[in-house]
Scaffold this active site. Structure first.
Site, PDB file in Angstrom:
ATOM      1  N   ARG A  74       1.395 -12.709  -4.098  1.00 55.34           N
ATOM      2  CA  ARG A  74       2.103 -12.047  -5.194  1.00 55.34           C
ATOM      3  C   ARG A  74       2.772 -13.103  -6.061  1.00 55.34           C
ATOM      4  NH1 ARG A  74       6.252  -8.331  -2.713  1.00 55.34           N
ATOM      5  NH2 ARG A  74       4.412  -7.057  -2.274  1.00 55.34           N
ATOM      6  N   ARG A 143      13.989 -11.073  -5.383  1.00 55.85           N
ATOM      7  CA  ARG A 143      12.565 -11.120  -5.706  1.00 55.85           C
ATOM      8  C   ARG A 143      12.325 -11.059  -7.218  1.00 55.85           C
ATOM      9  NH1 ARG A 143       9.603  -7.414  -1.039  1.00 55.85           N
ATOM     10  NH2 ARG A 143      10.433  -8.499   0.773  1.00 55.85           N
ATOM     11  N   LYS A 206      15.519  -7.948   1.608  1.00 57.64           N
ATOM     12  CA  LYS A 206      15.109  -8.197   0.227  1.00 57.64           C
ATOM     13  C   LYS A 206      16.171  -7.701  -0.752  1.00 57.64           C
ATOM     14  CE  LYS A 206      12.369  -3.931   0.299  1.00 57.64           C
ATOM     15  NZ  LYS A 206      11.009  -3.384   0.290  1.00 57.64           N
ATOM     16  N   LYS A 208      16.644  -6.776  -5.085  1.00 57.74           N
ATOM     17  CA  LYS A 208      15.901  -6.538  -6.314  1.00 57.74           C
ATOM     18  C   LYS A 208      16.849  -6.361  -7.495  1.00 57.74           C
ATOM     19  CE  LYS A 208      12.069  -4.359  -3.833  1.00 57.74           C
ATOM     20  NZ  LYS A 208      11.240  -3.138  -3.665  1.00 57.74           N
ATOM     21  N   CYS A 427       1.191   3.443  -4.413  1.00 60.60           N
ATOM     22  CA  CYS A 427       1.245   2.138  -3.733  1.00 60.60           C
ATOM     23  C   CYS A 427      -0.138   1.786  -3.190  1.00 60.60           C
ATOM     24  CB  CYS A 427       2.277   2.171  -2.622  1.00 60.60           C
ATOM     25  SG  CYS A 427       1.845   3.258  -1.240  1.00 60.60           S
ATOM     26  N   CYS A 433      -2.388  -2.480   3.749  1.00 61.22           N
ATOM     27  CA  CYS A 433      -0.976  -2.471   4.110  1.00 61.22           C
ATOM     28  C   CYS A 433      -0.797  -2.082   5.572  1.00 61.22           C
ATOM     29  CB  CYS A 433      -0.205  -1.500   3.216  1.00 61.22           C
ATOM     30  SG  CYS A 433       1.549  -1.404   3.643  1.00 61.22           S
ATOM     31  N   CYS A 472       3.692   5.620   2.974  1.00 60.17           N
ATOM     32  CA  CYS A 472       4.699   5.595   4.031  1.00 60.17           C
ATOM     33  C   CYS A 472       6.057   5.800   3.368  1.00 60.17           C
ATOM     34  CB  CYS A 472       4.649   4.273   4.807  1.00 60.17           C
ATOM     35  SG  CYS A 472       5.418   2.880   3.941  1.00 60.17           S
ATOM     36  N   CYS A 476       7.564   1.704  -1.931  1.00 60.14           N
ATOM     37  CA  CYS A 476       7.143   0.744  -2.952  1.00 60.14           C
ATOM     38  C   CYS A 476       6.804   1.417  -4.275  1.00 60.14           C
ATOM     39  CB  CYS A 476       5.946  -0.059  -2.450  1.00 60.14           C
ATOM     40  SG  CYS A 476       6.319  -1.136  -1.050  1.00 60.14           S
TER      41      CYS A 476
END
Length: 567
Positions: A74, A143, A206, A208, A427, A433, A472, A476
């Protein structure tokens, strides 16, 4: 935060020598296509995940073969802005090293899937040579910084893009591990360098950051750990409203995990935004949960300690007193399609890219088409958080050339699409994944025509409705902000969530749990019929469901908070 027992990953980070671990040794091991689990966790900080093809996992096991390992890479591209020259390099990387074409993510950057281990280093070097990087695109750090892509407000976009770049640069890890491992940089033989913001173990989870430009909330600003709402008057950026604690992830069956909207806490002028952002990040660094990763996001730190406590700590740490929130208004959440003239006289072409999949298949040549545009384009490309693409800063005289390429390669589908298709996100999910419980990206093209048929029966096919699919509950695709959302539980089975609003300022709620496609469609058919008959003029689908009490009004709303704080 004082913890008696660190999680396993916290120990891995502490022992990693600032993200080095034994990644390099694993890359040089030709016996396997994988690297160790510990190094895979560190690899995320470098912008890559190890994956395998789950479609063939069982068959390979029967043949006594290891899984078909490959890696997702990514890029870190602040604000999703890419030059034509960069685009051509990234396209070449996809053709040379990736298992399929380019994919635009829900954080307006690229992912390349299917890169095998021996090609990881050449791919990273190619990205670096294009004046880009992958460091901190994943991992327990700040990120990709996302930014609103509003083609009508070109001058404002540039103002905000500059701040997205500054924020991104400020939070880049200082470790030289990336340069040593991927770019053949000189290795540090003494004690590793300091990480002045992150420390030796980086963040608990993470983080954001997103910057929105009203009236368009195309980045879902309240889904960010730190959301900044640009306040622009007469072409001057006055500053930013600050929202903290947004996050989409949850775990099925665990009510202690949940999606959360960011809470507005004040306003800061531009010269204070970096200090406030660093204060939020370092507070999370010091007080986030490092024993239970499922409770380690900023939203849990805030809810555990209290919003007033966090705001007070932030002002004390930075020496900045937050000003009252400034008035603003969002009127939509999606992207604009077709040609739009900016306030600077340049033109911008919004293209719909289903699930962000830019590759050639099913009679369309999307990847080839954008490649050909990049060869003649003199402006830039902007990717959106809704997985779409804007060909930006086009001179009037160049429009016809781009139009011909758009038509030739099938990039003009946005002209005939339904309202719900133009506002859909999915996603990646299966087959790559490792967290996916159900299909998402591959299911969207199957499901959408069936939903569109129902909408057409009720005269609603052109109504804009936010649809989000997720394989899930980790979120995302930001499913908890969809007017309609499917969150995967098992193959072919989903939770149906309803009732977010069109501007991204209200969470949805579970309406039906663990249902299959036939139940999903029959439920939506009934709701669409009611909406068609009983809606108010201009009333959006999510608002109708709440007003008519089909679903209870969600408990977390932003509007009252905003109105109480407006100056």
């Amino acid at each position: 935060m004082s913890n008696t027992t660190l999680s396993h990953l916290e120990q891995i980070k502490a022992d990693s020598r600032h993200l080095r671990g034994t990644i390099e040794e694993g890359l040089n091991d030709a016996i396997t296509g994988a690297i160790s689990d510990d190094d895979n966790k560190l690899l995320k900080f470098h912008g890559s995940y190890q994956q395998d093809d789950r479609d063939i996992r069982d068959e390979r096991r029967k043949q006594k073969l290891e899984p078909a390992y490959s890696f997702m890479i990514r890029a870190r591209l602040p604000g999703g802005v890419v030059t034509p020259a960069q685009w051509l390099v990234f396209d070449d990387i996809a053709s040379t090293y990736a298992g399929r074409g380019l994919r635009i993510t829900t954080r307006q950057t690229f992912q390349w899937h299917g890169v095998i281990k021996r090609n990881l280093k050449p791919t990273m070097q190619a990205i670096h040579n294009a004046m880009a990087t992958t460091i901190a695109a994943c991992g327990d750090v700040n990120r990709q910084v996302v930014s609103s892509v509003n083609p009508q407000l070109s001058s404002q976009h540039q103002l905000v893009q500059d701040w997205a770049q500054k924020l991104s640069d400020h939070f880049i890890p200082r470790t030289r591990a990336y340069h040593e491992i991927w770019l053949d940089g000189e290795k540090i033989t003494s004690e590793p360098e300091e990480e002045p913001i992150y420390g030796d173990t980086y963040l608990p989870r993470k983080f954001k950051i997103g910057v929105a430009i009203p009236p368009t909330n195309d980045i879902d600003v309240f889904a960010q750990d730190l959301g900044l709402i640009a306040i622009v008057e007469n072409g001057v950026l006055l500053g930013f409203n600050v929202a903290i604690g947004g996050g989409m992830g949850a775990t099925h069956g665990d009510d202690s995990t949940y999606p959360r909207l960011g809470s507005l806490i004040g306003f800061v002028p531009p010269e204070q935004v970096i200090a406030i952002a660093e204060g939020v990040v370092t507070l999370q660094r010091d007080h986030g949960n490092r024993t239970e990763r499922q409770h380690a996001r900023l939203k849990y730190t805030i809810d555990h300690n209290g919003l007033d406590w966090f705001k007070g700590q932030l002002e004390e740490r930075t020496g900045i007193t937050l000003q009252p929130v400034h008035a603003y208004h969002f009127d939509q959440n999606g992207d604009r399609y077709g040609w739009e003239e900016g306030d600077d006289g340049k033109w911008h072409l919004g293209l719909y890219i289903e699930s962000g999949r830019l590759w050639d298949e099913d009679g369309l040549q999307l990847q080839t088409g954008v490649r050909e545009i990049a060869k003649i384009h003199q402006g830039e490309f902007r990717m959106t958080c809704n997985q779409n693409l804007v060909v930006a800063n086009v001179n009037t005289k160049d429009r016809s050339k781009i139009d011909k390429l758009v038509a030739k390669y099938g990039l003009d589908g946005y002209k005939q699409q339904s309202g719900i298709r133009r506002h859909s996100i999915a996603c990646v999910a299966l087959p790559t994944c490792g967290l996916a419980m159900a299909e998402s990206e591959r299911y969207l093209p199957v499901l959408l025509p069936k939903i569109e048929a129902l909408l057409d029966q009720h005269g609603l096919v052109n109504e804009p409705i936010l649809l989000r699919l997720s394989g899930c509950p980790n979120g995302c695709s930001r499913p908890y902000l969809g007017e309609i959302a499917l969150v995967g539980r098992a193959l072919g089975r989903y939770d149906l969530r309803l009732g977010a609003n069109y501007t991204g300022e209200r969470l949805n709620v579970i309406y039906r749990q663990n249902i299959d496609e036939s139940e999903i469609l029959s439920t939506l058919d009934t709701l669409f019929a009611s909406y068609a008959q009983k809606r108010l003029p201009e009333e959006k689908f999510g608002d109708f469901l709440v007003r008519s009490e089909v679903i209870p009004a969600p408990s977390q709303k932003l509007i009252p908070i905003i109105l109480d704080a407006v100056v």
